[in-house]
Scaffold this motif. Structure first.
Motif, PDB file in Angstrom:
ATOM      1  N   ARG A   1      33.934 -11.578 -47.023  1.00 30.32           N
ATOM      2  CA  ARG A   1      34.437 -12.472 -45.979  1.00 30.32           C
ATOM      3  C   ARG A   1      35.004 -13.750 -46.589  1.00 30.32           C
ATOM      4  N   TYR A   2      34.271 -14.325 -47.531  1.00 30.63           N
ATOM      5  CA  TYR A   2      34.695 -15.589 -48.154  1.00 30.63           C
ATOM      6  C   TYR A   2      35.998 -15.394 -48.937  1.00 30.63           C
ATOM      7  N   ILE A   3      36.073 -14.298 -49.683  1.00 27.24           N
ATOM      8  CA  ILE A   3      37.273 -14.025 -50.482  1.00 27.24           C
ATOM      9  C   ILE A   3      38.478 -13.789 -49.575  1.00 27.24           C
ATOM     10  N   ALA A   4      38.288 -13.010 -48.501  1.00 26.67           N
ATOM     11  CA  ALA A   4      39.392 -12.695 -47.596  1.00 26.67           C
ATOM     12  C   ALA A   4      39.928 -13.944 -46.914  1.00 26.67           C
ATOM     13  N   ARG A   5      39.048 -14.880 -46.602  1.00 27.89           N
ATOM     14  CA  ARG A   5      39.492 -16.117 -45.962  1.00 27.89           C
ATOM     15  C   ARG A   5      40.331 -16.978 -46.892  1.00 27.89           C
ATOM     16  N   LEU A   6      40.072 -16.912 -48.184  1.00 26.53           N
ATOM     17  CA  LEU A   6      40.825 -17.712 -49.148  1.00 26.53           C
ATOM     18  C   LEU A   6      42.198 -17.117 -49.443  1.00 26.53           C
ATOM     19  N   LEU A   7      42.358 -15.825 -49.241  1.00 25.64           N
ATOM     20  CA  LEU A   7      43.626 -15.173 -49.534  1.00 25.64           C
ATOM     21  C   LEU A   7      44.677 -15.549 -48.493  1.00 25.64           C
ATOM     22  N   PRO A   8      45.955 -15.535 -48.858  1.00 25.11           N
ATOM     23  CA  PRO A   8      47.018 -15.924 -47.911  1.00 25.11           C
ATOM     24  C   PRO A   8      47.173 -14.982 -46.728  1.00 25.11           C
ATOM     25  N   PHE A   9      46.650 -13.755 -46.824  1.00 27.08           N
ATOM     26  CA  PHE A   9      46.800 -12.802 -45.720  1.00 27.08           C
ATOM     27  C   PHE A   9      46.092 -13.290 -44.452  1.00 27.08           C
ATOM     28  N   SER A  10      45.015 -14.046 -44.620  1.00 27.08           N
ATOM     29  CA  SER A  10      44.269 -14.520 -43.452  1.00 27.08           C
ATOM     30  C   SER A  10      45.057 -15.546 -42.650  1.00 27.08           C
ATOM     31  N   THR A  11      46.046 -16.192 -43.277  1.00 27.04           N
ATOM     32  CA  THR A  11      46.847 -17.194 -42.570  1.00 27.04           C
ATOM     33  C   THR A  11      47.865 -16.559 -41.632  1.00 27.04           C
ATOM     34  N   ILE A  12      48.075 -15.245 -41.771  1.00 21.61           N
ATOM     35  CA  ILE A  12      49.094 -14.568 -40.966  1.00 21.61           C
ATOM     36  C   ILE A  12      48.515 -14.011 -39.670  1.00 21.61           C
ATOM     37  N   LEU A  13      47.320 -13.409 -39.750  1.00 21.94           N
ATOM     38  CA  LEU A  13      46.760 -12.743 -38.572  1.00 21.94           C
ATOM     39  C   LEU A  13      45.442 -13.368 -38.124  1.00 21.94           C
ATOM     40  N   TYR A  14      44.480 -13.437 -39.023  1.00 26.46           N
ATOM     41  CA  TYR A  14      43.144 -13.900 -38.640  1.00 26.46           C
ATOM     42  C   TYR A  14      43.160 -15.333 -38.124  1.00 26.46           C
TER      43      TYR A  14
ATOM     44  N   LEU B   1      43.086  -7.179 -45.149  1.00 24.00           N
ATOM     45  CA  LEU B   1      42.524  -8.476 -45.525  1.00 24.00           C
ATOM     46  C   LEU B   1      42.911  -9.585 -44.555  1.00 24.00           C
ATOM     47  N   GLY B   2      43.842  -9.302 -43.665  1.00 24.95           N
ATOM     48  CA  GLY B   2      44.254 -10.302 -42.694  1.00 24.95           C
ATOM     49  C   GLY B   2      43.457 -10.276 -41.415  1.00 24.95           C
ATOM     50  N   GLY B   3      42.587  -9.275 -41.238  1.00 28.26           N
ATOM     51  CA  GLY B   3      41.716  -9.232 -40.077  1.00 28.26           C
ATOM     52  C   GLY B   3      42.361  -8.692 -38.830  1.00 28.26           C
ATOM     53  N   VAL B   4      43.185  -7.638 -38.960  1.00 28.87           N
ATOM     54  CA  VAL B   4      43.836  -7.102 -37.772  1.00 28.87           C
ATOM     55  C   VAL B   4      42.945  -6.098 -37.040  1.00 28.87           C
ATOM     56  N   LEU B   5      42.076  -5.416 -37.747  1.00 31.95           N
ATOM     57  CA  LEU B   5      41.183  -4.436 -37.119  1.00 31.95           C
ATOM     58  C   LEU B   5      39.894  -5.075 -36.623  1.00 31.95           C
ATOM     59  N   ALA B   6      39.543  -6.206 -37.212  1.00 31.26           N
ATOM     60  CA  ALA B   6      38.331  -6.941 -36.832  1.00 31.26           C
ATOM     61  C   ALA B   6      38.427  -8.328 -37.415  1.00 31.26           C
ATOM     62  N   PRO B   7      37.865  -9.331 -36.757  1.00 32.33           N
ATOM     63  CA  PRO B   7      37.876 -10.686 -37.328  1.00 32.33           C
ATOM     64  C   PRO B   7      37.086 -10.729 -38.629  1.00 32.33           C
ATOM     65  N   LEU B   8      37.518 -11.577 -39.531  1.00 34.02           N
ATOM     66  CA  LEU B   8      36.852 -11.684 -40.827  1.00 34.02           C
ATOM     67  C   LEU B   8      35.407 -12.152 -40.697  1.00 34.02           C
ATOM     68  N   ASP B   9      35.050 -12.711 -39.538  1.00 34.51           N
ATOM     69  CA  ASP B   9      33.683 -13.192 -39.332  1.00 34.51           C
ATOM     70  C   ASP B   9      32.656 -12.060 -39.390  1.00 34.51           C
ATOM     71  N   VAL B  10      33.060 -10.845 -39.054  1.00 37.79           N
ATOM     72  CA  VAL B  10      32.114  -9.729 -39.051  1.00 37.79           C
ATOM     73  C   VAL B  10      32.064  -9.016 -40.399  1.00 37.79           C
ATOM     74  N   PHE B  11      32.876  -9.443 -41.369  1.00 36.39           N
ATOM     75  CA  PHE B  11      32.864  -8.839 -42.692  1.00 36.39           C
ATOM     76  C   PHE B  11      31.638  -9.333 -43.462  1.00 36.39           C
ATOM     77  N   PRO B  12      31.089  -8.528 -44.342  1.00 35.54           N
ATOM     78  CA  PRO B  12      29.942  -8.971 -45.159  1.00 35.54           C
ATOM     79  C   PRO B  12      30.385  -9.926 -46.258  1.00 35.54           C
TER      80      PRO B  12
END
Length: 286
Positions: free
Chosen positions: A225-238, A210-221
């Motif tokens: 994508r919206y949910i993953a960006r709101l989660l705290p995991f995105s603040t660490i990697l993405y 959920l942090g976007g280490v394998l691919a940026p969250l922008d390419v998620f459907p």
């Protein structure tokens, strides 16, 4: 006539209070310097760990190059193949520089060493943060050197901006602080469970996915994508990785707000868990 006692602390001059805080800071700066020196002494071991980043980024870059070729695309949601490789480098550099913090805290709790750590003339949390930060900086630097060499060889010179280069260290530092708070909380769970590595594994895998280490969250459907960006995991990697590759001032402000809120809530939870854990040390006699 009654006399009102005035706390001695309020009578201290301002420069003495500043001197007191500076002495406290120097104590933890010394811990930071020792941690850096200890890790530099074993720089060969750190270098061979960084080679794993070399292999991982190379494999992922080949997979994404194949994806771009099969789709006959030059851009995927605003990311060219060059941007994608440099994004992967930035994200993997942060992810693979994480020290084994929970394992050390777990061991100190279960072995009883925590009781001896608490009687030291230093704050246990700040001491561990300084130690963790020193180890993290050495690993982060080594991973960055190895990763940049590989990315330059595969993708060439990136299209980075000065604003992104200046904002990236700020975002990375806040991401490191968030990880420290999260993993320290997990390590303290050893007071209630015999083993915390299962919790560490779950959190690390959630961060990777959920942090976007394998691919940026922008390419998620959407709506994932919206949910993953709101989660705290995105603040660490993405967030930090995208700040470096695709800097946008508005998104950077939003990232800082999200990181500060996440860090603030995490610190509150950590302090609560830490206080409860200290009571158990007192009850159990260390």
């Amino acid at each position: 006539m009654s006399q009102t006692s005035v706390p001695v602390q309020t009578l201290q001059p301002l420069h003495r209070r500043k001197g007191h805080w500076w002495r406290l800071m120097r104590k933890y700066l010394a811990v930071l310097q020792v941690s850096i020196a200890n890790n530099i002494a074993y720089v060969t071991e750190v270098f061979f760990r960084a080679l794993f980043l070399f292999v991982l980024v190379f494999i992922l870059s080949q997979l994404w190059q194949t994806t771009y070729t099969l789709r006959h695309a030059t851009l995927l949601n605003g990311f060219s193949i060059r941007d994608m490789i440099w994004y992967l480098l930035a994200a993997e550099t942060i992810a693979l520089s994480m020290p084994a913090l929970t394992k050390r805290i777990d061991l100190e709790v279960r072995s009883g060493q925590l009781a001896y750590q608490l009687i030291r003339p230093s704050n246990y949390l700040l001491y561990n943060f300084a130690h963790y930060l020193g180890e993290r900086l050495v690993r982060l630097t080594m991973n960055s050197v190895v990763g940049v060499i590989l990315a330059l060889f595969i993708a060439g010179v990136p299209h980075l901006t000065w604003a992104g280069l200046l904002a990236w260290p700020v975002a990375v530092f806040l991401a490191i602080c968030i990880e420290f708070v999260a993993y320290f909380c997990i390590g303290l769970l050893a007071f209630w469970t015999e083993e915390t590595q299962s919790f560490t594994l779950i959190f690390s895998r959630l961060t990777l996915v959920l942090g976007g280490v394998l691919a940026p969250l922008d390419v998620f459907p959407e709506p994932f994508r919206y949910i993953a960006r709101l989660l705290p995991f995105s603040t660490i990697l993405y967030g930090p990785a995208r700040t470096l590759v695709h800097f946008d001032l508005t998104q950077f402000y939003w990232l800082l707000v999200q990181q500060l809120i996440t860090l603030g809530v995490g610190i509150i939870i950590l302090m609560a868990v830490y206080r409860i854990a200290l009571r158990r040390v007192t009850v159990n006699g260390g």
